[in-house]
Design a protein around this motif. Sequence first.
Motif, short mmCIF file in Angstrom:
data_model
loop_
_atom_site.label_atom_id
_atom_site.label_comp_id
_atom_site.label_asym_id
_atom_site.label_seq_id
_atom_site.Cartn_x
_atom_site.Cartn_y
_atom_site.Cartn_z
N LEU A 96 -7.88 6.31 20.71
CA LEU A 96 -7.30 5.74 22.36
C LEU A 96 -7.91 5.29 23.53
O LEU A 96 -8.42 4.19 23.68
N ALA A 144 -2.39 18.94 26.18
CA ALA A 144 -3.34 19.05 25.59
C ALA A 144 -3.78 20.18 25.99
O ALA A 144 -5.02 21.01 25.51
N TRP A 185 5.10 11.76 27.10
CA TRP A 185 4.39 13.00 26.92
C TRP A 185 5.50 13.38 27.71
O TRP A 185 6.78 15.05 27.53
N ALA A 242 -5.06 14.47 28.06
CA ALA A 242 -4.69 14.35 26.77
C ALA A 242 -5.88 13.21 26.66
O ALA A 242 -6.37 12.67 25.25
N ARG A 243 -6.41 11.89 27.55
CA ARG A 243 -7.41 10.65 27.52
C ARG A 243 -8.32 11.31 27.27
O ARG A 243 -9.43 11.22 27.05
N GLU A 262 -11.47 14.47 17.61
CA GLU A 262 -10.52 13.64 17.09
C GLU A 262 -10.04 12.34 17.36
O GLU A 262 -10.11 12.11 18.42
N GLU A 266 -10.05 2.13 22.69
CA GLU A 266 -9.12 1.17 23.19
C GLU A 266 -8.98 0.23 24.18
O GLU A 266 -8.91 -0.32 25.47
N ARG A 267 -8.56 2.04 25.60
CA ARG A 267 -8.37 1.91 27.15
C ARG A 267 -9.25 1.62 27.44
O ARG A 267 -9.85 1.25 28.23
N HIS A 316 -3.36 9.81 35.23
CA HIS A 316 -2.48 9.87 34.41
C HIS A 316 -2.95 9.63 33.36
O HIS A 316 -4.21 9.86 32.73
N GLY A 317 -1.88 9.65 32.62
CA GLY A 317 -2.34 9.59 31.00
C GLY A 317 -1.76 10.47 29.68
O GLY A 317 -1.55 9.15 28.68
N PRO A 318 -1.49 11.04 29.56
CA PRO A 318 -2.63 12.50 30.66
C PRO A 318 -3.35 12.34 30.82
O PRO A 318 -4.05 12.25 29.42
N SER A 357 2.71 6.87 29.36
CA SER A 357 2.43 8.24 29.48
C SER A 357 3.62 9.38 30.09
O SER A 357 4.30 9.66 29.25
N ASP A 409 -7.93 10.69 16.39
CA ASP A 409 -6.58 9.80 17.20
C ASP A 409 -6.84 9.31 18.18
O ASP A 409 -6.47 8.68 19.29
N VAL A 410 -7.48 11.04 18.96
CA VAL A 410 -8.18 10.44 20.86
C VAL A 410 -9.05 9.37 20.98
O VAL A 410 -9.32 8.71 21.96
N TYR A 451 -4.58 6.63 33.74
CA TYR A 451 -3.35 5.44 34.60
C TYR A 451 -3.27 5.67 36.22
O TYR A 451 -3.54 7.19 36.11
N GLY A 509 2.54 16.65 29.48
CA GLY A 509 1.66 16.58 29.16
C GLY A 509 -0.36 17.01 28.44
O GLY A 509 -0.91 17.73 27.89
#
Lengths: 442, 245
Positions: free
Chosen positions: B228, B30, A348, B199-200, B222, B231-232, B194-196, A345, B224-225, B151, B26
């Motif tokens: 992610l 976002a 950021w 954004a995630r 999107e 994957e997470r 979190h992660g933020p 994180s 890219d997002v 996270y 972040g």
Amino acid sequence: MPPTPFRTRAAVLAGRTASAASRLTGRGEGLVVGGKVILKVSPGAMRDLAGDRVAALVSATNGKTSTTRLLATAVGQTGPVVTQETGANMTDGVLSALAYGHPRGQAVLEVDEAYLPLILPDTRPRALLLGNLTRDQLDRMNEVAMVARKWRTMLESCPERTTVVANCDDPIVTWAARSAPRVLWVSAGQNWTADASVCLECGGLLRFGGVEGWRCTSCGQQRPEPAWRFQIDDGRFTAVGPDRRRFDLSDLALPGWFNAANATLALAAATDVLGLDARTSVQRMATVTAVSGRYEVRTIGALDVRLLLAKNPASWSELLTVMPPAPAPVIITINANDADGRDPSWLWDVPFEKLRGRTVIATGDRRRDLAVRLLHAGVDHVVIEDPYAPGVELPASARDLEVIDCAATYTAFHGLRTRADARTDPQTRRRKVRRAATRVVS
Amino acid sequence: MPSANSEQVTIVSIYPALLGTYGDAGNVLALRHRAALHGLEARIIEVAAGEPIPAQGDLYVLGGGEDSAQTAAARGISADGNLASAAAGGAAVLAICAGYQLLGEYFPDATGQPATGLGMIDIRTDRLPRRAVGELAAESLIPGLPRLTGYENHGGATHLGAEVQPLARVLAGVGNGDGTEGAVAGHILGTYLHGPGLARNPALADLLLGWCIGRELEPIEEPDVEALREERLRTVLGEAWNRPA
């Protein structure tokens, strides 16, 4: 110096054997296992091996390896020096350095922030250099204030012969160091203030800026008057001593203002605590080119890369400033193993917006986190699992560069070093390092 | 410059230096990013600790922070008073981790003793037996909101009262500590993500922006997002990462 007790001599022999066995079986340098064996055989080994020969310990969140190398190189003007070659900076690493280094060499050692309270009493250094404390690997509960409290308690019973050389531009370090009986304050700069919002003395809010540097809006604690100052005058790096003597640090081979600031801390300790000649110290420090592989140019696959290491948002923020200007592409490698911190994180908290106008090659285990961060920063990027693989498609601008910068987290950095072509001709490498360094300064 | 017919959203980031230790800054990036994708004009106001909090925000954002910073933030926001009155007037609030805890009746301070919170939502936080650190995946209880990923890194067990709803049901990780994650009360949303988090989980950002302008926003994906997110979620849920639990 009194002779080393038999028990500790036997322990060192056993440690050496264990280290050698570890190397033979391909498990690495064997310093950690060696250190463990030594302590097992002789629990008092650290004190025995340190004797009175520890010139300095260096600790900080960022810059401890570079500062240690700079100071060790300066101390070399008086004879052999014992220091870590590998950056192993916990109890076992410190012990191995003392056990296997020159038996009468002066020691200049890097120590992990959390291990410092354990190592200080047995090593009794003449100088203890404290650089900065910022957020680092929060998944491990390394809250900054907690480390600072441990340091403060440690310094309340600081060894008698030790002078603390502390960066007073960092309020957290200052709060910890104020409990020491002898402190040499150095204004060594601190751009990263995000972890120093709250005064550790009273819980009030800290304000930064102005001639006073920082002060608490509630209890009035402020930056102590520094004996040494790091300054940037017309783009030139300068250290100013207590007698207003000025030392030009612009010719350091190591890049970036932060390395010049590290050198100021080292110079203050070298001259005012260790009694070394200042000019000679500066000349010697200027010759340090790469530190444990940082800033080294290595060949990996089809690319020549300059390896850059950053471990947390504060060091990433500084590292972005040594990269060549846009549109030069760069490679950024993000892992999140234990040694990197499991939670990326922090990406950021890094101003990646500074990289706008170029293409970033995003790689490493957590390249997708980086890609999302770059998307939000408005930075053009490509996600490539292995940019060094044969036949991989790279942006043309990356292929055209003679040397491309690759910034990496801890385990990614060490992975790249291991992978780097060992056959790189040292002559070529030196030439490229020089060229990369020139490019940064100009 | 805002065009004449673009809808504007004023986002107030409260004490980012105190409450932003875990990359939570972040979330504001976002929000700005998602607002732009939807053709909204985002105006960001950062309020440093000690400065007054503006009363006319559409969305207030609070992040996570260390214990001493959390206590200092609670004191400052309480003394200022504008956050509570803006929320009572219908403004949206996003609060993460330490920010989430301090919206409640009480939360543990650095010594583990209960510190007085803002009392804006019906939650109480004490200590978990063991700190929760790791990936957090949760099934949203808000209709239409996709699975949540983030996270978590906190020592707080948060107990929800009758006046709040949980945000989600935990699939992997700890969350509030009782199998639920986060809390929603009107337009106030608290979470440990979190992660933020935004954004995630861009759908969460869209939900908040939608609250501000009074209409639902169309989903926009999107690559890219989405890559992610997959994957997470896969790391903790395996092959079932996108199957209903």
